[in-house]
Write a protein that holds these residues in place. Structure first.
Motif, short mmCIF file in Angstrom:
data_model
loop_
_atom_site.label_atom_id
_atom_site.label_comp_id
_atom_site.label_asym_id
_atom_site.label_seq_id
_atom_site.Cartn_x
_atom_site.Cartn_y
_atom_site.Cartn_z
N GLY A 94 0.83 -1.20 0.00
CA GLY A 94 0.00 0.00 0.00
C GLY A 94 0.86 1.25 0.00
N LEU A 95 0.41 2.28 0.70
CA LEU A 95 1.10 3.58 0.70
C LEU A 95 1.90 3.85 1.96
N SER A 96 1.66 3.07 3.04
CA SER A 96 2.23 3.42 4.35
C SER A 96 3.40 2.56 4.77
N GLU A 155 6.33 1.88 3.60
CA GLU A 155 7.66 2.50 3.55
C GLU A 155 7.85 3.52 4.67
#
Length: 377
Positions: free
Chosen positions: A15-17, A19
């Motif tokens: 997803g986006l979180s 990292e």
């Protein structure tokens, strides 16, 4: 026409979180099996599962099963009742403990452990003076097992349940989450699972003392002392703070991943169910599967193999259903209670690409190729 980009069976889907959490581990210098990401990941799992459970993040689902067996005191010469239609990690920890797996075949509605054969096995083993020490049912491919029947049997004979929900995060039975039905539950976060930590797992329990024991054993059973002191055998089963960061980010997209995998199943069923002889595993009333993998049964082995090999030539990964553990070479000397169901599933069944990152073009290509292969005489 061969697809130039391989379509995988079940690849990771970030997803986006993730990292952000991983960078936090580096920025704080907690590149270790301790740190804030581990607590965050455990807390998110606990909130998702509800039901007042405690979670211990671990290095794998296999390690979680192993710790569960160690905590329950399973040891040399003991017997453990294991589902046959599953991956070897459900039963290998029995051997780690010097115990013996007793294999139970499947029933047709969920493909999981047969309550009838389970009862037969318990009564026969007890008649020989060998009361089993645990039952290990599995929610195969994300489909819950027959929870009420297995629990009733376990309670009647006073045998604890280690619930293998490695593939079933987000699946439910009568509105309750899989992983919360056993005396101890486990999950896997391997790279092919619905959410991943690259490699990882979790142990689930309502008993805070079991959680504390699991955490203790996972850290080499290190005594409370200013030096390294060990009074009992432990294991190196902790989860890295970095990998837990991936898990924390993955939990934020879990509902989306479940929705996508269930949509894959619906697409396959809607597109292929009109073909004579093809069968899909439906949800019995009260059962809700995350549809981790979509599976289809063909009329016979030869047709299954024709499709599998044809898909492979088209750069599409698929895989036969699980080979029953009672037919695996490493378990050839183990006692088993069989009815032929899992062997039939293995002969006729195929796992289709099911990743949450598949797109409509992928699904159309896969089903078009399957239809062509079935129509090619």
């Amino acid at each position: 026409m061969v697809n130039t980009t391989k379509i995988w069976l079940s690849s990771p889907h970030l997803g986006l979180s993730e990292e952000i959490y991983v960078k936090d581990a580096f920025n704080s210098n907690w590149v270790a099996p301790v740190g804030a990401n581990i607590s965050s990941f455990e807390n998110k799992l606990e909130r998702f599962l509800e039901d007042d459970v405690n979670v211990v993040a671990l290095s794998s689902g296999t390690s979680a099963i192993h710790l569960a067996m160690a905590i329950l005191g399973i040891g040399k010469g003991d017997e453990v009742l294991c589902q046959s239609f599953t991956f070897t990690a459900s039963a290998s920890p029995v051997l780690y403990q010097g115990a013996y797996p007793i294999f139970i075949d499947s029933e047709k509605e969920t493909w999981n452990m047969s309550p009838d054969l389970l009862t037969k096995a318990i009564e026969e083993r007890m008649s020989l003076g060998k009361k089993p020490k645990a039952i290990v049912p599995v929610a195969i491919y994300g489909m819950p097992y027959k929870v009420n029947e297995i629990r009733e049997i376990a309670d009647y004979y006073d045998i604890p349940i280690i619930e293998d929900s490695a593939e079933a995060l987000g699946s439910t039975f009568q509105g309750r989450k899989c992983g919360t039905f056993g005396d101890i539950g486990i999950f896997s976060f391997n790279g092919n699972k619905i959410v991943t930590t690259s490699g990882g797992g979790a142990l689930v329990t309502r008993n805070i003392k079991v959680k504390e024991k699991a955490s203790f054993l996972a850290n080499h059973a290190q005594d409370d002392a200013p030096h390294y002191q060990h009074s009992s055998l432990g294991y190196n089963y902790g989860l890295s703070n970095i990998l837990a960061g991936i898990g924390s980010g993955q939990m934020e997209v879990l509902e989306d991943r479940i929705e996508a995998r269930r949509a894959n199943f619906q697409f396959y069923r809607n597109t292929l169910s009109g073909i004579s002889g093809l069968e899909f595993l439906e949800e019995p009333k009260g059962f809700y599967s995350n549809r981790w993998l979509t599976c289809v049964l063909f009329p016979c082995y030869s047709i299954r193999e024709k499709v599998r090999k044809g898909l492979m030539e088209d750069n599409i990964e698929s895989r036969p259903l699980m080979k029953p553990l009672h037919s695996q070479p490493m378990f050839k000397d183990c006692v088993s209670y069989t009815n032929g169901i899992s062997e039939d599933l293995f002969d006729r069944g195929l796992c289709l690409p099911s990743g949450s990152n598949l797109n409509t073009d992928d699904l159309n290509f896969i089903t078009t190729q399957i239809i062509k292969l079935l129509n090619d005489d």
